[in-house]
Design an enzyme around this catalytic site. Sequence first.
Site, PDB file in Angstrom:
ATOM      1  N   ARG A 120       0.806  -1.238   0.000  1.00 25.87           N
ATOM      2  CA  ARG A 120       0.000   0.000   0.000  1.00 25.87           C
ATOM      3  C   ARG A 120       0.834   1.281   0.000  1.00 25.87           C
ATOM      4  NH1 ARG A 120      -3.421  -3.288   3.093  1.00 25.87           N
ATOM      5  NH2 ARG A 120      -5.169  -3.912   1.800  1.00 25.87           N
ATOM      6  N   LYS A 142       2.628  11.261 -11.693  1.00 27.79           N
ATOM      7  CA  LYS A 142       1.855  10.367 -12.569  1.00 27.79           C
ATOM      8  C   LYS A 142       2.700   9.136 -12.784  1.00 27.79           C
ATOM      9  CE  LYS A 142      -1.205  12.577 -15.879  1.00 27.79           C
ATOM     10  NZ  LYS A 142      -1.363  12.874 -17.307  1.00 27.79           N
ATOM     11  N   GLU A 184       9.864  17.630 -24.870  1.00 32.19           N
ATOM     12  CA  GLU A 184       9.016  18.058 -23.741  1.00 32.19           C
ATOM     13  C   GLU A 184       9.384  19.489 -23.325  1.00 32.19           C
ATOM     14  OE1 GLU A 184       6.448  16.286 -23.073  1.00 32.19           O
ATOM     15  OE2 GLU A 184       6.908  14.137 -22.966  1.00 32.19           O
ATOM     16  N   LYS A 230       6.439  22.845 -15.592  1.00 33.23           N
ATOM     17  CA  LYS A 230       5.804  21.596 -15.135  1.00 33.23           C
ATOM     18  C   LYS A 230       5.328  21.725 -13.689  1.00 33.23           C
ATOM     19  CE  LYS A 230       4.899  17.066 -15.005  1.00 33.23           C
ATOM     20  NZ  LYS A 230       4.937  15.814 -15.709  1.00 33.23           N
ATOM     21  N   GLU A 240      -5.238  16.310 -12.479  1.00 30.38           N
ATOM     22  CA  GLU A 240      -5.705  16.487 -13.854  1.00 30.38           C
ATOM     23  C   GLU A 240      -7.230  16.560 -13.952  1.00 30.38           C
ATOM     24  OE1 GLU A 240      -3.289  14.425 -16.801  1.00 30.38           O
ATOM     25  OE2 GLU A 240      -4.938  14.533 -18.208  1.00 30.38           O
ATOM     26  N   ARG A 244      -4.118  20.644 -16.010  1.00 29.87           N
ATOM     27  CA  ARG A 244      -3.000  19.691 -16.189  1.00 29.87           C
ATOM     28  C   ARG A 244      -3.087  18.960 -17.529  1.00 29.87           C
ATOM     29  NH1 ARG A 244       0.066  15.684 -11.888  1.00 29.87           N
ATOM     30  NH2 ARG A 244       1.466  14.809 -13.424  1.00 29.87           N
ATOM     31  N   ASN A 248      -0.635  17.486 -21.877  1.00 34.48           N
ATOM     32  CA  ASN A 248      -0.881  16.462 -22.875  1.00 34.48           C
ATOM     33  C   ASN A 248      -0.831  16.987 -24.293  1.00 34.48           C
ATOM     34  OD1 ASN A 248      -2.274  13.508 -22.860  1.00 34.48           O
ATOM     35  ND2 ASN A 248      -1.848  14.319 -20.818  1.00 34.48           N
ATOM     36  N   HIS A 251       0.301  14.832 -27.101  1.00 38.16           N
ATOM     37  CA  HIS A 251       0.313  13.447 -26.632  1.00 38.16           C
ATOM     38  C   HIS A 251      -0.893  12.632 -27.094  1.00 38.16           C
ATOM     39  CE1 HIS A 251       3.507  15.016 -24.152  1.00 38.16           C
ATOM     40  NE2 HIS A 251       3.749  13.843 -23.620  1.00 38.16           N
ATOM     41  N   HIS A 255       1.007   9.657 -28.142  1.00 33.22           N
ATOM     42  CA  HIS A 255       0.932   8.335 -27.502  1.00 33.22           C
ATOM     43  C   HIS A 255       0.487   7.271 -28.491  1.00 33.22           C
ATOM     44  CE1 HIS A 255       0.633   9.751 -23.031  1.00 33.22           C
ATOM     45  NE2 HIS A 255       1.875   9.462 -23.379  1.00 33.22           N
ATOM     46  N   HIS A 270       9.891   8.356 -26.964  1.00 27.85           N
ATOM     47  CA  HIS A 270       8.693   9.080 -26.528  1.00 27.85           C
ATOM     48  C   HIS A 270       8.705  10.513 -27.078  1.00 27.85           C
ATOM     49  CE1 HIS A 270       5.355  10.170 -23.937  1.00 27.85           C
ATOM     50  NE2 HIS A 270       6.028  11.227 -23.529  1.00 27.85           N
TER      51      HIS A 270
HETATM   52  N1  LIG Z   1       4.721  10.504 -15.748  1.00 23.79           N
HETATM   53  C1  LIG Z   1       4.818  11.518 -16.541  1.00 23.79           C
HETATM   54  O1  LIG Z   1       4.341  12.619 -16.237  1.00 23.79           O
HETATM   55  C2  LIG Z   1       5.535  11.356 -17.854  1.00 23.79           C
HETATM   56  C3  LIG Z   1       5.790  12.473 -18.653  1.00 23.79           C
HETATM   57  C4  LIG Z   1       6.491  12.295 -19.848  1.00 23.79           C
HETATM   58  C5  LIG Z   1       6.924  11.027 -20.214  1.00 23.79           C
HETATM   59  N2  LIG Z   1       6.647   9.969 -19.413  1.00 23.79           N
HETATM   60  C6  LIG Z   1       7.119   8.626 -19.784  1.00 23.79           C
HETATM   61  O2  LIG Z   1       8.534   8.642 -19.826  1.00 23.79           O
HETATM   62  C7  LIG Z   1       8.979   7.601 -20.690  1.00 23.79           C
HETATM   63  C8  LIG Z   1      10.067   8.141 -21.609  1.00 23.79           C
HETATM   64  O3  LIG Z   1      11.167   8.519 -20.829  1.00 23.79           O
HETATM   65  P1  LIG Z   1      12.652   8.531 -21.430  1.00 23.79           P
HETATM   66  O4  LIG Z   1      12.650   9.223 -22.711  1.00 23.79           O
HETATM   67  O5  LIG Z   1      13.559   8.958 -20.351  1.00 23.79           O
HETATM   68  O6  LIG Z   1      12.871   6.993 -21.808  1.00 23.79           O
HETATM   69  P2  LIG Z   1      13.738   5.815 -21.144  1.00 23.79           P
HETATM   70  O7  LIG Z   1      13.467   5.676 -19.717  1.00 23.79           O
HETATM   71  O8  LIG Z   1      13.519   4.637 -22.020  1.00 23.79           O
HETATM   72  O9  LIG Z   1      15.239   6.325 -21.315  1.00 23.79           O
HETATM   73  C9  LIG Z   1      15.749   6.513 -22.606  1.00 23.79           C
HETATM   74  C10 LIG Z   1      17.044   5.726 -22.859  1.00 23.79           C
HETATM   75  O10 LIG Z   1      18.127   6.428 -22.272  1.00 23.79           O
HETATM   76  C11 LIG Z   1      18.860   5.561 -21.388  1.00 23.79           C
HETATM   77  N3  LIG Z   1      19.406   6.420 -20.345  1.00 23.79           N
HETATM   78  C12 LIG Z   1      18.720   7.108 -19.405  1.00 23.79           C
HETATM   79  N4  LIG Z   1      19.562   7.896 -18.718  1.00 23.79           N
HETATM   80  C13 LIG Z   1      20.790   7.710 -19.235  1.00 23.79           C
HETATM   81  C14 LIG Z   1      22.070   8.276 -18.967  1.00 23.79           C
HETATM   82  N5  LIG Z   1      22.244   9.241 -18.057  1.00 23.79           N
HETATM   83  N6  LIG Z   1      23.126   7.852 -19.710  1.00 23.79           N
HETATM   84  C15 LIG Z   1      22.961   6.919 -20.684  1.00 23.79           C
HETATM   85  N7  LIG Z   1      21.774   6.367 -20.993  1.00 23.79           N
HETATM   86  C16 LIG Z   1      20.693   6.768 -20.281  1.00 23.79           C
HETATM   87  C17 LIG Z   1      17.866   4.530 -20.954  1.00 23.79           C
HETATM   88  O11 LIG Z   1      18.498   3.362 -20.532  1.00 23.79           O
HETATM   89  C18 LIG Z   1      17.067   4.336 -22.244  1.00 23.79           C
HETATM   90  O12 LIG Z   1      17.783   3.465 -23.095  1.00 23.79           O
HETATM   91  C19 LIG Z   1       7.764   7.115 -21.447  1.00 23.79           C
HETATM   92  O13 LIG Z   1       7.366   5.871 -20.924  1.00 23.79           O
HETATM   93  C20 LIG Z   1       6.721   8.167 -21.156  1.00 23.79           C
HETATM   94  O14 LIG Z   1       5.415   7.643 -21.194  1.00 23.79           O
HETATM   95  C21 LIG Z   1       5.979  10.114 -18.256  1.00 23.79           C
END
Ligand SMILES: NC(=O)c1ccc[n+]([C@@H]2O[C@H](COP(=O)([O-])OP(=O)(O)OC[C@H]3O[C@@H](n4cnc5c(N)ncnc54)[C@H](O)[C@@H]3O)[C@@H](O)[C@H]2O)c1
Length: 375
Positions: A120, A142, A184, A230, A240, A244, A248, A251, A255, A270
Site C-alpha cells: 500500500r 503520474k 518536452e 511543469k 488532472e 493539467r 498532454n 500526446h 501516444h 517518446h
Molecule cells: N509521468 C509523466 O508525467 C511522464 C511524462 C512524460 C513522459 N513519461 C514517460 O517517460 C517515458 C520516456 O522517458 P525517457 O525518454 O527517459 O525513456 P527511457 O526511460 O527509455 O530512457 C531513454 C534511454 O536512455 C537511457 N538512459 C537514461 N539515462 C541515461 C544516462 N544518463 N546515460 C545513458 N543512458 C541513459 C535509458 O536506458 C534508455 O535506453 C515514457 O514511458 C513516457 O510515457 C511520463
Amino acid sequence: MNHTFHLPDSSVFLGPLAETLPAWLRNRQYEQFFIITDRNTHAVCSGCLQLPGAVEFVVGGIGHAGTAGFVPEQLKTLQTCEQIWAAMLGARLDRRALVINLGGGVISDMGGFCAATYKRGLDFVQLPTSLLAMTDAAIGGKLGIDFHGVKNAIGVFKNPVAVFADPDFLKSLPARELRSGFAEIIKHALIGDPALWQKIQSLHPESIADGAALSAASWIDLLEASISVKTQVVTLDPHEHGIRALLNFGHTFGHAIESYFLPTADPLTHGEAVAMGMLCEALPSDGAGAVFPFEQDAEILRIIPGFFPCRPIPDSAFPAIWDLMLQDKKNKSGVVRLALPDAEPFSMRLQETSRADVERRLRRYNVLLAAAGEK
Ligand SMILES: NC(=O)c1ccc[n+]([C@@H]2O[C@H](COP(=O)([O-])OP(=O)(O)OC[C@H]3O[C@@H](n4cnc5c(N)ncnc54)[C@H](O)[C@@H]3O)[C@@H](O)[C@H]2O)c1
C-alpha cells in the site's frame, strides 16, 4: 548552482546529486534502500549512489550498455512489475524503506508505480537520468505502465517524496535521447513560457543533439525554465481535473503514434512521438485555422521538423492510430479531445476531433514533412 522547486507534498532539487541527496537523507530515518535502474543507468549512473546495504533491481538485466536492441519502454509492463515486486518481497522491504528510481521516464513511471502499490505504498524518490525524465516524467506523481499495447493504461497518482535532477547525468545520454527530451522542453515552452520559446528558436538543432555544444549553464537555464512550467501546472491541478491536461499537448496523437511503432523493429522514442504529435495537433483541422499559441506563431511548423527526424506515417497506419486514440484518458463519452495551448500562457482549449479529422491531420502532417524535406 542549485535550485529548489516546491510542490505541495514534494520538492524538486536541481543540482549536483552529491550535494542534494546526502543533505536530504541526513534528516530522515530510512532503514532500507531499494534502487531501481535499467541496464544502461545501472552501468553508467548507479556508481553515484553510495548507500551501503542497498538492494538494486536492474530492468532488462545486467548487460552491455547502449540503446541498440534495448528499449526500456517495451519492458514497462505488468510482467516487469511482478519481477520488481518479487524482488521487493525478497528484500523484505517494509514501510521504513526508501525506493530510489534511477533512470529515464520508464524507470520513474514504473518504479514509482511499484513503490506506490507495494504494501500500500512505500516512500520513493525520483533520480531522473534522462533529459525527458528531468524535465517532465519524474515530476508530478503520474505513475504507471503500458498494458495490452496502450500507453500508461494502468497507473496511479502519487508524488515522490523528492526529485533530484542532476544535469551531470546528461553527459552520458545518447544524442537521440537528448533530442527526445528536448521535445518536452518545447512543449513546456509552447504551453507556458514565451521567453523559453524565443530562446529555443535561436538554438541550432545540432546544439541539442550534441549535448557538449551547449554550456552547462545553458542546460541549467533550459532545465530551470522547463521544470518551472511543469511544477506550476501540477501545483495548480495535481490530479488532472483541468489545466493539467495541457501537459498532454502533442500526446493524444503522440501516444498513439508511439504505441503504433513500439512493437515494430524501429520504435520511436517518446519525445520523437510527442514532436510528431505536436505537429499533427498544431496543423489546421476541419475548416478552422491552425492552432498556434503566442500570437499565431507559425514557427512551430518549421522548428519541430528542424529538431526532430520526424517520420512519415503510412496511410495503412491511420486506422490503428485512431483505435489507439479511442483509449486516450481525456476522452469524454467516447469523443476524442485534443488539449491545445491557447493564446495566453497556461491557457488551454479542448478540441473535439473525429476519425476523419485525425486522418486529415495525418495526411497534412505527411505533406508538411515532404515539403520540409524538399527545402
Ligand atoms: N509521468 C509523466 O508525467 C511522464 C511524462 C512524460 C513522459 N513519461 C514517460 O517517460 C517515458 C520516456 O522517458 P525517457 O525518454 O527517459 O525513456 P527511457 O526511460 O527509455 O530512457 C531513454 C534511454 O536512455 C537511457 N538512459 C537514461 N539515462 C541515461 C544516462 N544518463 N546515460 C545513458 N543512458 C541513459 C535509458 O536506458 C534508455 O535506453 C515514457 O514511458 C513516457 O510515457 C511520463
